[in-house]
Scaffold this motif. Structure first.
Motif, short mmCIF file in Angstrom:
data_model
loop_
_atom_site.label_atom_id
_atom_site.label_comp_id
_atom_site.label_asym_id
_atom_site.label_seq_id
_atom_site.Cartn_x
_atom_site.Cartn_y
_atom_site.Cartn_z
N HIS A 80 0.94 7.92 -3.03
CA HIS A 80 0.41 6.58 -3.30
C HIS A 80 -0.58 6.55 -4.46
N TYR A 81 -0.64 7.65 -5.19
CA TYR A 81 -1.68 7.81 -6.22
C TYR A 81 -1.57 6.77 -7.33
N GLY A 82 -0.36 6.32 -7.65
CA GLY A 82 -0.18 5.35 -8.73
C GLY A 82 0.08 3.94 -8.25
N ARG B 271 9.03 16.54 -1.28
CA ARG B 271 10.27 16.43 -2.06
C ARG B 271 10.71 14.97 -2.21
N GLN B 272 10.14 14.09 -1.39
CA GLN B 272 10.45 12.66 -1.46
C GLN B 272 9.33 11.87 -2.13
N LEU B 273 8.43 12.56 -2.79
CA LEU B 273 7.23 11.92 -3.33
C LEU B 273 7.53 11.01 -4.52
N THR C 209 -3.26 -0.49 -1.93
CA THR C 209 -2.95 -1.12 -0.64
C THR C 209 -1.85 -0.28 -0.01
N ILE C 210 -2.12 0.29 1.18
CA ILE C 210 -1.25 1.33 1.73
C ILE C 210 -1.00 1.10 3.22
N HIS D 255 7.83 3.81 -0.84
CA HIS D 255 7.93 4.58 0.39
C HIS D 255 7.97 3.72 1.66
N ASP D 256 7.42 2.53 1.58
CA ASP D 256 7.23 1.72 2.79
C ASP D 256 7.68 0.28 2.57
#
Length: 695
Positions: free
Chosen positions: A377-379, A419-421, A408-409, A449-450
């Motif tokens: 979520h860094y970017g 590997r899915q990052l 916002t996470i 991701h979400d």
């Protein structure tokens, strides 16, 4: 003498003179480069330990010679030990200068390496890391090497060459060319050195592929992820080093190449550094998971540029003096790097940046070699705020990686496997408008991701940054948080709620109706009182949880951390937020600012976000779709398409309008200022997404 024969004689004579000149220049450059390798101090204690501890076979205890994996390869320690020994033996004034025991130790270690010829599973060590250290070792020892050591050592060094996999346009080609240049010095080969110089000069160019981008950011790969402070800095440092070392010789670079590199350094690299000195966490990738990743930059790169060219001299000198601590870097400048989805805001008293992504780019760099394995979520709309450059130093082993500042996470039990990052972004709308001093960034955020979406915008002024979020929507029954900051705790945290001001005890706090929070000379102002969560206390973790390199152990790391976040609840459907960051504030000024703020939020919806600064007569507007906004009683502005706009106006008098297309898809749009229609032609191609100023 016949004229024809005389002409031939002159030609041969000139070639001989030129050849002699090149040979002389080779020696001048070689002396400069070797001098650099001898420059570091010699540690008498370390050299004594190396001599005393070497094993009969030429190895040292404590180095795992069996692990050649991508996450291991402690063999670099063996190479570095050899370079230290070579320096101690050859450096005039060293206590070990010409010492037979040092040479014997060095030779045993080098012969062992040459016999084993270690290869790593990571190509980088084979084509760059090992060859670079080997050629440095050879240059330092030079005449003290045996013929076999020269031949076999050079064979390994030559694995750094322009025909290998790693010599791709972008970050690695330039350092590899530099290694080939050192090989040319070692073998006294002017033709190879000339080839190296031509290749390096040709790499200093604007590219829409790998390398230096039109906006002065840098991409090493084709994922469009910023790498200005990693590969891009190595690229610049390699060129600047050689530009300085070949100055005044027949091998010198073209002036145009050096000037472009200076522009990139000052407008790209330095704009991505806090006070041109400390790396901005927002520009980092997997390297953020390395120990001391945010250490201050030294003066070598700007000094080399200053040695090589007389261009933008005062700016280069200011960077050098700032890094030495002689002056305060006193620059006011904003820049949006549209190729890299990265907004930078530089002021004399603080620095801030915003990091985004889009369907044109990946969310983050791949976690190569199992580094940065929590960067999911860094970017995602992160914002980092720095007053000193030390706010985030080595905090990352203890960080909550689902509380990235600004992001916002969705709060999951765990992030996906590394590997899915890295994944491509999902929306087109990600961009910024900037006039060089002020600006706006806007992000139609859809998590890769979400099942989470939000519209996020940032409005940059002198003393404050306004952060807005709207349309926050999640389809999974998990809580969603927006984090304002997560940094090292520095003394007390003060909170204002109504007329009450409190200094918090250590611990976790859920506080209702908060008007402002102040920590480490940064105030967070809430235009409408908000329920906030604060943690101020010790956090524990380890480097292994974010980096799988051999050095990263599970040894517990503890730091005192300040975290401030908003809880939007479980499965929010249309949540939002608004806060104002005011750096350089104490509790008293935070309280005063919250009662009388010069900024007004005109709109904060999923369709439109707009903020006005009365003192600057500037209004920033993010149109996620066609719409209009009332700026004041005398002025309304409308757009026929999604865009980001900044208006400078007083009453009905509009002085200037800056507009950008964050989708980078439009050819034109129309703005309407009251009843006046303005047709705006938008840049395409390499300039797509850049700011257009309409007067």
């Amino acid at each position: 003498m016949h004229l024809k024969h005389f002409s031939l004689f002159i030609t041969v004579l000139l070639l001989m003179v030129s050849g002699a000149g090149r040979a002389q220049d080779i020696q001048v450059i070689k002396e400069r480069v070797t001098g650099d390798l001898l420059e570091p101090a010699v540690s008498n204690h370390s050299i004594t330990q190396l001599v005393q501890s070497i094993q009969p076979g030429g190895t040292w205890p404590g180095i795992n010679y069996q692990d050649v994996s991508r996450t291991g390869f402690q063999h670099k320690d063996h190479l570095e030990n050899m370079l230290s020994l070579a320096r101690a033996y050859k450096k005039p004034g060293s206590s070990f200068f010409g010492d037979p025991s040092v040479k014997k130790t060095f030779s045993a270690a080098l012969d062992f390496w040459l016999a084993k010829d270690f290869r790593c599973d990571n190509w980088w060590w084979n084509e760059m890391g090992t060859p670079n250290l080997m050629i440095n070792i050879l240059l330092v020892m030079d005449s003290s090497l045996t013929e076999k050591q020269r031949v076999e050592g050079l064979r390994i060094a030559r694995r750094a060459n322009l025909e290998t996999f790693g010599a791709r346009p972008g970050g690695d080609l330039m350092p590899i060319a530099g290694m080939l240049g050192k090989q040319a010095l070692f073998t006294n080969n002017p033709d190879t050195l000339q080839r190296v110089i031509r290749v390096m000069a040709a790499e200093i160019k604007i590219s829409t592929g790998r390398g230096l981008k039109p906006d002065m950011s840098f991409h090493h790969r084709t994922d469009n992820v910023i790498s200005t402070l990693t590969y891009g800095s190595n690229f610049a440092a390699s060129f600047a080093y050689w530009a300085s070392r070949i100055r005044g010789t027949q091998f010198s670079f073209p002036d145009t190449s050096i000037r472009l590199l200076v522009d990139y350094f000052l407008d790209g690299i330095c704009q991505s550094l806090v006070y041109a000195t400390y790396p901005d966490p927002g520009a980092m990738n997997r390297d953020i998971s390395r120990r001391n990743a945010l250490r201050k930059e030294d003066v070598s790169l700007p000094q080399n540029l200053l040695d090589a060219v007389s261009y933008r001299v005062q700016e280069l000198e200011a960077v050098i003096r700032a890094r030495k601590g002689e002056i305060k870097y006193n620059r006011t400048r904003d820049r949006y790097f549209r190729y890299s989805h990265y907004y930078t805001h530089q002021r004399p008293g603080y620095y801030a940046s915003v990091r985004m992504h889009s369907a044109r780019a990946n969310n983050m760099e791949e976690p190569h070699n199992e580094e940065g394995i929590q960067n999911h979520h860094y970017g995602d709309g992160s914002i980092f705020i720095s007053r000193t450059g030390h706010e985030y130093f080595n905090i990352f082993p203890v960080w909550d990686w689902q509380k990235i500042p600004g992001a916002t996470i969705l709060q999951k039990a765990n992030v996906p496997h590394w590997r899915q990052l890295a994944k491509k972004g999902r929306t087109d709308f990600s961009g910024g408008v900037c006039d060089g001093v002020y600006g706006v960034a806007g992000f139609d955020f859809a998590s890769v991701h979400d099942p989470l979406k939000a519209h996020k915008a940032w409005f940059f002024f002198d003393k404050e940054i306004v952060c807005l979020g709207a349309g926050i929507h999640a389809d999974t029954a998990l809580p969603v948080l927006t984090t304002l900051n997560q940094c090292l705790l520095n003394k007390q945290v003060t909170v204002g709620a109504g007329s009450k001001v409190s200094t918090l005890e250590t611990g976790r706090h859920v506080l209702p109706a908060v008007s402002w929070v102040c920590h480490d000379s940064v105030a967070y102002i809430f235009p409408q009182p908000a329920s906030v969560n604060i943690s101020n206390g010790e956090a524990a973790g380890n480097w292994r949880r974010i980096n799988h390199q051999a050095w990263a152990t599970e040894e517990t790391v503890k730091e005192n951390v300040f975290s401030l976040w908003l809880d939007h609840g479980v499965q929010p459907q249309d949540a939002g937020y608004a806060w104002i960051v005011v750096p350089g504030a104490d509790a008293a000024s935070a309280a005063a600012y919250s009662k009388r703020t010069p900024v007004k939020i005109l709109a904060n919806t999923a369709e439109l976000q707009a903020v006005q600064h009365s003192g600057l007569q500037r209004t920033g507007i993010v149109f996620y779709k066609a719409g209009s906004v009332r700026i004041n009683d005398k002025l309304t502005l409308a757009s026929t398409a999604p865009c980001i706009v900044m208006v400078r106006a007083e009453g009905a008098a509009v002085e200037a309008i800056a507009v950008a297309d964050p989708t980078q898809k439009l050819n034109a749009l129309q703005l309407k200022v009251n009843d006046r229609a303005i047709d705006v032609a938008l840049p395409k191609g390499a300039e797509a997404g850049s700011t257009v100023v309409v007067r």
